[in-house]
Each structure stands twice: as C-alpha cells, then as structure tokens.
Write a protein that holds these residues in place. Structure first.
Motif, PDB file in Angstrom:
ATOM      1  N   GLN A  62    -100.253 -61.143 -13.543  1.00  0.00           N
ATOM      2  CA  GLN A  62     -99.331 -62.070 -14.192  1.00  0.00           C
ATOM      3  C   GLN A  62     -98.297 -62.595 -13.196  1.00  0.00           C
ATOM      4  O   GLN A  62     -97.761 -61.845 -12.406  1.00  0.00           O
ATOM      5  N   ALA A  63     -98.025 -63.892 -13.303  1.00  0.00           N
ATOM      6  CA  ALA A  63     -97.023 -64.519 -12.435  1.00  0.00           C
ATOM      7  C   ALA A  63     -95.652 -64.536 -13.102  1.00  0.00           C
ATOM      8  O   ALA A  63     -94.671 -64.915 -12.483  1.00  0.00           O
ATOM      9  N   GLU A  64     -95.598 -64.089 -14.355  1.00  0.00           N
ATOM     10  CA  GLU A  64     -94.345 -64.114 -15.098  1.00  0.00           C
ATOM     11  C   GLU A  64     -94.254 -62.867 -15.972  1.00  0.00           C
ATOM     12  O   GLU A  64     -95.234 -62.471 -16.594  1.00  0.00           O
ATOM     13  N   ILE A  65     -93.071 -62.239 -15.966  1.00  0.00           N
ATOM     14  CA  ILE A  65     -92.830 -61.088 -16.838  1.00  0.00           C
ATOM     15  C   ILE A  65     -91.436 -61.230 -17.443  1.00  0.00           C
ATOM     16  O   ILE A  65     -90.586 -61.934 -16.887  1.00  0.00           O
ATOM     17  N   PRO A  66     -91.169 -60.557 -18.558  1.00  0.00           N
ATOM     18  CA  PRO A  66     -89.823 -60.602 -19.123  1.00  0.00           C
ATOM     19  C   PRO A  66     -88.794 -60.043 -18.134  1.00  0.00           C
ATOM     20  O   PRO A  66     -89.064 -59.061 -17.431  1.00  0.00           O
ATOM     21  N   ARG A  67     -87.646 -60.667 -18.077  1.00  0.00           N
ATOM     22  CA  ARG A  67     -86.586 -60.230 -17.164  1.00  0.00           C
ATOM     23  C   ARG A  67     -86.225 -58.763 -17.386  1.00  0.00           C
ATOM     24  O   ARG A  67     -85.954 -58.033 -16.434  1.00  0.00           O
ATOM     25  N   GLY A  68     -86.254 -58.308 -18.627  1.00  0.00           N
ATOM     26  CA  GLY A  68     -85.906 -56.935 -18.938  1.00  0.00           C
ATOM     27  C   GLY A  68     -86.822 -55.903 -18.296  1.00  0.00           C
ATOM     28  O   GLY A  68     -86.419 -54.762 -18.082  1.00  0.00           O
ATOM     29  N   LEU A  69     -88.062 -56.283 -17.960  1.00  0.00           N
ATOM     30  CA  LEU A  69     -89.003 -55.366 -17.301  1.00  0.00           C
ATOM     31  C   LEU A  69     -88.944 -55.466 -15.783  1.00  0.00           C
ATOM     32  O   LEU A  69     -89.534 -54.657 -15.080  1.00  0.00           O
ATOM     33  N   SER A  70     -88.233 -56.441 -15.299  1.00  0.00           N
ATOM     34  CA  SER A  70     -88.292 -56.812 -13.893  1.00  0.00           C
ATOM     35  C   SER A  70     -87.502 -55.888 -12.968  1.00  0.00           C
ATOM     36  O   SER A  70     -86.340 -55.593 -13.218  1.00  0.00           O
ATOM     37  N   PHE A  71     -88.153 -55.458 -11.908  1.00  0.00           N
ATOM     38  CA  PHE A  71     -87.469 -54.750 -10.826  1.00  0.00           C
ATOM     39  C   PHE A  71     -86.522 -55.726 -10.127  1.00  0.00           C
ATOM     40  O   PHE A  71     -85.426 -55.357  -9.718  1.00  0.00           O
ATOM     41  N   CYS A  72     -86.971 -56.966  -9.987  1.00  0.00           N
ATOM     42  CA  CYS A  72     -86.179 -57.973  -9.275  1.00  0.00           C
ATOM     43  C   CYS A  72     -84.873 -58.293 -10.000  1.00  0.00           C
ATOM     44  O   CYS A  72     -83.888 -58.657  -9.366  1.00  0.00           O
ATOM     45  N   GLY A  73     -84.864 -58.139 -11.328  1.00  0.00           N
ATOM     46  CA  GLY A  73     -83.627 -58.319 -12.076  1.00  0.00           C
ATOM     47  C   GLY A  73     -82.551 -57.331 -11.649  1.00  0.00           C
ATOM     48  O   GLY A  73     -81.368 -57.644 -11.644  1.00  0.00           O
ATOM     49  N   HIS A  74     -82.977 -56.144 -11.266  1.00  0.00           N
ATOM     50  CA  HIS A  74     -82.053 -55.146 -10.717  1.00  0.00           C
ATOM     51  C   HIS A  74     -81.701 -55.506  -9.266  1.00  0.00           C
ATOM     52  O   HIS A  74     -80.551 -55.375  -8.854  1.00  0.00           O
ATOM     53  N   VAL A  99     -92.876 -63.655  -4.007  1.00  0.00           N
ATOM     54  CA  VAL A  99     -91.600 -64.347  -3.967  1.00  0.00           C
ATOM     55  C   VAL A  99     -91.288 -64.581  -5.438  1.00  0.00           C
ATOM     56  O   VAL A  99     -91.977 -65.344  -6.116  1.00  0.00           O
ATOM     57  N   SER A 100     -90.291 -63.862  -5.946  1.00  0.00           N
ATOM     58  CA  SER A 100     -89.968 -63.888  -7.368  1.00  0.00           C
ATOM     59  C   SER A 100     -88.598 -64.502  -7.596  1.00  0.00           C
ATOM     60  O   SER A 100     -87.663 -64.232  -6.840  1.00  0.00           O
ATOM     61  N   LEU A 101     -88.498 -65.278  -8.658  1.00  0.00           N
ATOM     62  CA  LEU A 101     -87.242 -65.896  -9.044  1.00  0.00           C
ATOM     63  C   LEU A 101     -86.865 -65.373 -10.421  1.00  0.00           C
ATOM     64  O   LEU A 101     -87.707 -65.308 -11.317  1.00  0.00           O
ATOM     65  N   VAL A 102     -85.613 -64.995 -10.578  1.00  0.00           N
ATOM     66  CA  VAL A 102     -85.141 -64.421 -11.839  1.00  0.00           C
ATOM     67  C   VAL A 102     -84.457 -65.516 -12.648  1.00  0.00           C
ATOM     68  O   VAL A 102     -83.370 -65.974 -12.309  1.00  0.00           O
ATOM     69  N   ASP A 103     -85.145 -65.933 -13.695  1.00  0.00           N
ATOM     70  CA  ASP A 103     -84.655 -66.954 -14.621  1.00  0.00           C
ATOM     71  C   ASP A 103     -83.857 -66.263 -15.732  1.00  0.00           C
ATOM     72  O   ASP A 103     -83.686 -65.043 -15.717  1.00  0.00           O
ATOM     73  N   ARG A 104     -83.418 -66.991 -16.723  1.00  0.00           N
ATOM     74  CA  ARG A 104     -82.590 -66.424 -17.787  1.00  0.00           C
ATOM     75  C   ARG A 104     -83.280 -65.279 -18.527  1.00  0.00           C
ATOM     76  O   ARG A 104     -82.690 -64.228 -18.726  1.00  0.00           O
ATOM     77  N   ASP A 105     -84.539 -65.481 -18.924  1.00  0.00           N
ATOM     78  CA  ASP A 105     -85.243 -64.478 -19.719  1.00  0.00           C
ATOM     79  C   ASP A 105     -86.514 -63.948 -19.069  1.00  0.00           C
ATOM     80  O   ASP A 105     -87.255 -63.193 -19.694  1.00  0.00           O
ATOM     81  N   ARG A 106     -86.779 -64.373 -17.855  1.00  0.00           N
ATOM     82  CA  ARG A 106     -88.041 -64.000 -17.219  1.00  0.00           C
ATOM     83  C   ARG A 106     -87.889 -63.900 -15.713  1.00  0.00           C
ATOM     84  O   ARG A 106     -86.943 -64.427 -15.127  1.00  0.00           O
ATOM     85  N   GLN A 107     -88.860 -63.223 -15.127  1.00  0.00           N
ATOM     86  CA  GLN A 107     -89.041 -63.243 -13.678  1.00  0.00           C
ATOM     87  C   GLN A 107     -90.310 -64.048 -13.460  1.00  0.00           C
ATOM     88  O   GLN A 107     -91.348 -63.768 -14.049  1.00  0.00           O
ATOM     89  N   TRP A 108     -90.206 -65.071 -12.628  1.00  0.00           N
ATOM     90  CA  TRP A 108     -91.339 -65.947 -12.357  1.00  0.00           C
ATOM     91  C   TRP A 108     -91.649 -65.903 -10.869  1.00  0.00           C
ATOM     92  O   TRP A 108     -90.731 -65.932 -10.043  1.00  0.00           O
TER      93      TRP A 108
END
Length: 168
Positions: free
Chosen positions: A67-79, A49-58
């Motif tokens: 890892q429970a957190e990755i940069p938003r730019g790498l995130s599949f969930c950001g798409h 269950v991932s939440l997309v914050d301003r600069d990260r996916q948590w």
C-alpha cells in the motif's frame, strides 16, 4: 499502539505540504532512485519517501510495501515528523508506540524503522525518507549520516519542484 500526537502547528505544516502540489502525483524517477539506493545501501526490504497529510501517510516513492497510503494514526512517519532529525525504532515489538500496530503485528511485519525527517528550508516537517526491516536492527553514526544525506537529496528535489511550480 500510541497514535502520533498532532502538533499544534499542524495546520501550518499541512499548508506547506499542499503548497508543494506533490500529493497524489505519479511516481517520479528522481525520488525512486534515492529510495532504491537507500533500500540497497542498508539492505532493507522496505524504503519510502512518505508525506504525512492530515489523515494519512502517502508515499511519493514506495518500494517493498503493497500500500502507498495508510491512516496517519498507524504511521511510524507521523511520529518521526515530531523529531528534530531521525527517528530510529530498533525493535518495534519492544516500543509501546508500535508494539501492537497492525504493520508490526501483521503483514508487512515491521520490526525496524528509521525515518529521516523531510524538513523544508523554512522549517516545515512534511514527511520522511524511511527504511524498514522485518527484523530488529541498529544504525550506527555512519548509517545515520548516510540516511541524512539521502534525505537531504530528497528535500533538494522537493524544493526544486516547488521553485519550478512557482515559475510556471
């Protein structure tokens, strides 16, 4: 790799996310049960269950990833949060958005991704319930329906938390 575009309404989306008071909170069994069920149901090594914050996916609930957190730019969930319902990537190596993403080109070697958008009743897309595999896959309509139903359970829990926060 193509980072997810930032929608013009992202400020409103982030305000709704912050209002939930869920970011950076400890894991909760009610979310973990749903995530684990998705992982077992689809026989996939990763579910979140991932939440997309301003600069990260948590990740509020995280199974199978270190890892429970990755940069938003790498995130599949950001798409995925830009989609109406669910983003399915059958083979990330064949998708220009992800083919050279560090999560694809290296550990954890993501090849398949399906993320059902966590959309609040008032419309804000806050993240996803997602499953991932290290091999290419497909999902049929039944699979998508099951993932959507599990996503709905996550949203219900998020709304329940939001309502209880308002009453305290």
């Amino acid at each position: 790799m193509i980072p997810a575009p930032i929608p013009e309404y992202d400020g409103q989306r982030l305000k709704a996310l912050k209002k939930l008071l869920i970011l950076d909170t400890p894991p909760e069994e009610r979310f973990d049960r749903i995530t684990q069920f998705a992982m077992m149901e689809f026989e996939m090594p990763i579910a979140q269950v991932s939440l997309v914050d301003r600069d990260r996916q948590w990740s509020k609930s995280n199974f199978g990833l270190e890892q429970a957190e990755i940069p938003r730019g790498l995130s599949f969930c950001g798409h995925a949060i830009l989609e109406r319902n669910t983003l399915v990537v059958p083979d990330a190596l064949q998708d220009t958005r992800f083919s050279d993403n560090p999560l694809v080109a290296g550990k954890p070697w993501v090849r398949f991704y399906a993320g059902a958008v966590l959309r609040m009743p008032y419309g804000a897309a806050l993240g996803t319930l997602c499953v991932m595999d290290t091999r290419p896959r497909r999902m049929d309509q039944v699979d998508l329906s099951i993932l959507g139903s599990l996503r709905d359970l996550v949203v219900e829990e998020m709304v329940r938390r939001e309502v209880s926060e308002w009453h305290t």
